[in-house]
Design a protein around this motif. Structure first.
Motif, PDB file in Angstrom:
ATOM      1  N   THR A 108      20.261  11.990  -3.801  1.00  0.00           N
ATOM      2  CA  THR A 108      20.022  10.811  -2.975  1.00  0.00           C
ATOM      3  C   THR A 108      18.687  10.189  -3.345  1.00  0.00           C
ATOM      4  O   THR A 108      17.708  10.891  -3.569  1.00  0.00           O
ATOM      5  CB  THR A 108      19.996  11.178  -1.474  1.00  0.00           C
ATOM      6  N   ILE A 109      18.660   8.862  -3.427  1.00  0.00           N
ATOM      7  CA  ILE A 109      17.416   8.114  -3.559  1.00  0.00           C
ATOM      8  C   ILE A 109      17.203   7.339  -2.263  1.00  0.00           C
ATOM      9  O   ILE A 109      18.102   6.625  -1.799  1.00  0.00           O
ATOM     10  CB  ILE A 109      17.455   7.146  -4.744  1.00  0.00           C
ATOM     11  N   VAL A 110      16.030   7.503  -1.675  1.00  0.00           N
ATOM     12  CA  VAL A 110      15.635   6.741  -0.493  1.00  0.00           C
ATOM     13  C   VAL A 110      14.466   5.856  -0.912  1.00  0.00           C
ATOM     14  O   VAL A 110      13.441   6.359  -1.371  1.00  0.00           O
ATOM     15  CB  VAL A 110      15.232   7.660   0.671  1.00  0.00           C
ATOM     16  N   ALA A 111      14.614   4.546  -0.769  1.00  0.00           N
ATOM     17  CA  ALA A 111      13.650   3.620  -1.358  1.00  0.00           C
ATOM     18  C   ALA A 111      13.113   2.618  -0.347  1.00  0.00           C
ATOM     19  O   ALA A 111      13.850   2.117   0.513  1.00  0.00           O
ATOM     20  CB  ALA A 111      14.297   2.867  -2.526  1.00  0.00           C
ATOM     21  N   ASP A 112      11.830   2.341  -0.462  1.00  0.00           N
ATOM     22  CA  ASP A 112      11.168   1.262   0.270  1.00  0.00           C
ATOM     23  C   ASP A 112      10.441   0.441  -0.782  1.00  0.00           C
ATOM     24  O   ASP A 112       9.350   0.793  -1.232  1.00  0.00           O
ATOM     25  CB  ASP A 112      10.198   1.840   1.303  1.00  0.00           C
ATOM     26  N   ASP A 157       0.867  -1.176   0.000  1.00  0.00           N
ATOM     27  CA  ASP A 157       0.000   0.000   0.000  1.00  0.00           C
ATOM     28  C   ASP A 157       0.907   1.231   0.000  1.00  0.00           C
ATOM     29  O   ASP A 157       1.082   1.899   1.017  1.00  0.00           O
ATOM     30  CB  ASP A 157      -0.904  -0.018   1.232  1.00  0.00           C
ATOM     31  N   ALA A 158       1.459   1.514  -1.163  1.00  0.00           N
ATOM     32  CA  ALA A 158       2.488   2.545  -1.267  1.00  0.00           C
ATOM     33  C   ALA A 158       1.972   3.923  -0.876  1.00  0.00           C
ATOM     34  O   ALA A 158       2.643   4.678  -0.160  1.00  0.00           O
ATOM     35  CB  ALA A 158       3.051   2.575  -2.686  1.00  0.00           C
ATOM     36  N   THR A 194      16.524  14.978  -3.306  1.00  0.00           N
ATOM     37  CA  THR A 194      16.247  13.702  -2.651  1.00  0.00           C
ATOM     38  C   THR A 194      14.987  13.114  -3.259  1.00  0.00           C
ATOM     39  O   THR A 194      13.947  13.767  -3.296  1.00  0.00           O
ATOM     40  CB  THR A 194      16.053  13.869  -1.130  1.00  0.00           C
ATOM     41  N   VAL A 195      15.097  11.890  -3.754  1.00  0.00           N
ATOM     42  CA  VAL A 195      13.968  11.188  -4.363  1.00  0.00           C
ATOM     43  C   VAL A 195      13.528  10.083  -3.406  1.00  0.00           C
ATOM     44  O   VAL A 195      14.319   9.214  -3.043  1.00  0.00           O
ATOM     45  CB  VAL A 195      14.345  10.583  -5.727  1.00  0.00           C
ATOM     46  N   TYR A 196      12.273  10.142  -2.982  1.00  0.00           N
ATOM     47  CA  TYR A 196      11.703   9.121  -2.105  1.00  0.00           C
ATOM     48  C   TYR A 196      10.835   8.197  -2.948  1.00  0.00           C
ATOM     49  O   TYR A 196       9.859   8.636  -3.572  1.00  0.00           O
ATOM     50  CB  TYR A 196      10.864   9.770  -1.004  1.00  0.00           C
ATOM     51  N   LEU A 197      11.174   6.910  -2.976  1.00  0.00           N
ATOM     52  CA  LEU A 197      10.458   5.930  -3.789  1.00  0.00           C
ATOM     53  C   LEU A 197       9.813   4.888  -2.889  1.00  0.00           C
ATOM     54  O   LEU A 197      10.485   4.278  -2.045  1.00  0.00           O
ATOM     55  CB  LEU A 197      11.417   5.218  -4.751  1.00  0.00           C
ATOM     56  N   VAL A 198       8.530   4.660  -3.093  1.00  0.00           N
ATOM     57  CA  VAL A 198       7.810   3.626  -2.363  1.00  0.00           C
ATOM     58  C   VAL A 198       6.998   2.836  -3.378  1.00  0.00           C
ATOM     59  O   VAL A 198       6.224   3.413  -4.146  1.00  0.00           O
ATOM     60  CB  VAL A 198       6.867   4.223  -1.300  1.00  0.00           C
ATOM     61  N   GLY A 199       7.184   1.525  -3.398  1.00  0.00           N
ATOM     62  CA  GLY A 199       6.431   0.729  -4.358  1.00  0.00           C
ATOM     63  C   GLY A 199       6.988  -0.667  -4.481  1.00  0.00           C
ATOM     64  O   GLY A 199       7.497  -1.245  -3.512  1.00  0.00           O
ATOM     65  N   THR A 250       2.830  -3.136   4.233  1.00  0.00           N
ATOM     66  CA  THR A 250       2.922  -1.726   4.621  1.00  0.00           C
ATOM     67  C   THR A 250       4.351  -1.238   4.399  1.00  0.00           C
ATOM     68  O   THR A 250       5.297  -1.968   4.715  1.00  0.00           O
ATOM     69  CB  THR A 250       2.552  -1.561   6.109  1.00  0.00           C
ATOM     70  N   PRO A 251       4.547  -0.033   3.856  1.00  0.00           N
ATOM     71  CA  PRO A 251       5.916   0.502   3.679  1.00  0.00           C
ATOM     72  C   PRO A 251       6.485   0.964   5.022  1.00  0.00           C
ATOM     73  O   PRO A 251       6.651   2.154   5.278  1.00  0.00           O
ATOM     74  CB  PRO A 251       5.707   1.655   2.699  1.00  0.00           C
ATOM     75  N   SER A 252       6.772  -0.005   5.877  1.00  0.00           N
ATOM     76  CA  SER A 252       7.139   0.303   7.261  1.00  0.00           C
ATOM     77  C   SER A 252       8.459   1.057   7.363  1.00  0.00           C
ATOM     78  O   SER A 252       8.625   1.913   8.243  1.00  0.00           O
ATOM     79  CB  SER A 252       7.214  -0.988   8.076  1.00  0.00           C
ATOM     80  N   TYR A 253       9.408   0.751   6.470  1.00  0.00           N
ATOM     81  CA  TYR A 253      10.693   1.458   6.521  1.00  0.00           C
ATOM     82  C   TYR A 253      10.501   2.949   6.263  1.00  0.00           C
ATOM     83  O   TYR A 253      11.011   3.793   7.009  1.00  0.00           O
ATOM     84  CB  TYR A 253      11.660   0.857   5.493  1.00  0.00           C
ATOM     85  N   MET A 254       9.740   3.292   5.217  1.00  0.00           N
ATOM     86  CA  MET A 254       9.563   4.706   4.881  1.00  0.00           C
ATOM     87  C   MET A 254       8.732   5.419   5.946  1.00  0.00           C
ATOM     88  O   MET A 254       8.976   6.601   6.241  1.00  0.00           O
ATOM     89  CB  MET A 254       8.910   4.848   3.513  1.00  0.00           C
TER      90      MET A 254
END
Length: 365
Positions: free
Chosen positions: A122-126, A20-21, A71-76, A165-169
């Motif tokens: 920076t890319i921060v990814a979950d 559920d991004a 900073t790029v935040y990626l969730v998916g 769930t994207p728990s890390y992000m």
């Protein structure tokens, strides 16, 4: 210095959804822009369940051209396409059968961010995976290219068919909500410690993106990284100087490795990007056409990722050319290329033909 934060949360609609991004976006929205970007002032761009890879590409390109840290935040979730086995980030309309056309290729991130100043991106990814993509990533970890730091986690396939769930992000956003942004390695460690249970199999991403030492002798007497020098010239508005440096390196590569080599093609691509940064879409289009031709001549398949990327960029830049004479001059070569390399988006040949016919009709009228 002002910074930029790009938030991308995407997952397929329906039974293909693994995470559920979009649920993380309200948590990220509660974080101040300054904390998201790591700068005193910042702009934030949010993409929630985008439908089209071109939409993501357009926003990524705009963010990549912005001055200051990005900073790029990626969730998916990430998957392999069935034909070329390339890694893609799934979007809202993506299905396993249409991954190649409706997903966002991972290598587009590296291509669009490669000319940014080293250490500014920076890319921060979950990210979540299926069994195939998980097996690939355990043997070949994600990489964002030289000069781009990559932090985050890649979750293994769920044992049961549930939407994760994207728990890390979410944990990372909770840390940032205090208004304090610790150094990225520390922020990453805190988020991982708070979100992952002991014994978790998740792959943790922690790459500083340090560029490798150049292996060839530069055209001048300087040991400086040529990409850093070119980027510095672009940042200062010295576009002619940047283009001259790239051309000199291309000639050096031509002497050392020969026409059609990967080194020569790389510097052709750099020149194409520099023309785009300089606001010269016609010259950039012409160079991307040459890149596509060079890759095809070197024996690369018309549906290979690099050939398609060159054709897509040539088409994208041609669409931005406003001078009628330049449109008509470049159009036939682009139409010929689209016949051979239609790319992932359907109807590209027809679109190119229609635009060229329109400008020819205007000339006759």
């Amino acid at each position: 210095m002002a910074g930029t934060a790009l938030l991308v949360a995407a997952a397929p609609v329906g039974k293909g959804r693994l995470v559920d991004a979009a649920s993380v976006l309200p948590v990220l929205a509660a974080v101040s822009p300054a904390a998201l970007a790591g700068t005193p002032t910042a702009s934030v761009v949010e993409l929630a369940d985008p439908l089209d890879p071109q939409t993501v590409l357009t926003r990524l390109r705009a963010a990549a051209m912005a001055h200051g840290p990005l900073t790029v935040y990626l969730v998916g979730q990430v998957h392999l396409d069935r034909r070329q086995r390339q890694l893609h980030m799934a979007l809202a309309r993506t299905t396993p059968a249409t991954m190649r056309y409706t997903g966002f290729p991972w290598h587009w991130f590296t291509q669009e961010l490669r000319l940014r100043p080293a250490g500014s991106t920076t890319i921060v990814a979950d990210l979540h995976t299926d069994p195939e993509s998980w097996q690939t990533l355990t043997g070949h970890p994600l990489d964002a290219g030289p000069g781009v730091a990559l932090y985050g986690r890649v979750a293994p396939p769920a044992r049961r068919r549930t939407v994760e769930t994207p728990s890390y992000m979410k944990a990372l956003a909770t840390v940032l909500r205090s208004g304090h942004r610790p150094p990225l390695p520390q922020l990453h460690q805190q988020a991982a410690a708070q979100s992952l249970p002991e014994g978790a199999r998740d792959l943790l991403l922690a790459s500083t993106g340090a560029a490798p030492v150049p292996q060839q002798t530069p055209p001048s007497s300087s040991g400086m990284d040529p990409h850093a020098a070119i980027t510095a010239a672009v940042e200062a508005g010295r576009h002619g100087e940047a283009a001259a440096m790239a051309a000199a390196w291309e000639q050096t590569a031509l002497r050392m490795h020969g026409p059609g080599s990967g080194e020569v093609i790389h510097w052709m691509e750099v020149r194409a990007d520099l023309a785009r940064f300089a606001g010269e879409p016609a010259r950039s289009c012409e160079t991307w056409l040459a890149v596509a031709a060079a890759r095809l001549t070197a024996g690369q398949a018309p549906d290979s990722a690099d050939v398609e990327a060159a054709a897509d960029r040539a088409h994208h830049l041609w669409d931005r050319v406003r001078d009628p004479e330049a449109v008509r001059a470049l159009g036939p070569a682009l139409v010929a290329l689209r016949r051979q390399v239609p790319g992932r988006q359907r109807g590209t040949l027809l679109l190119a033909q229609r635009r060229l016919e329109q400008f020819h009709t205007q000339q006759v009228g």
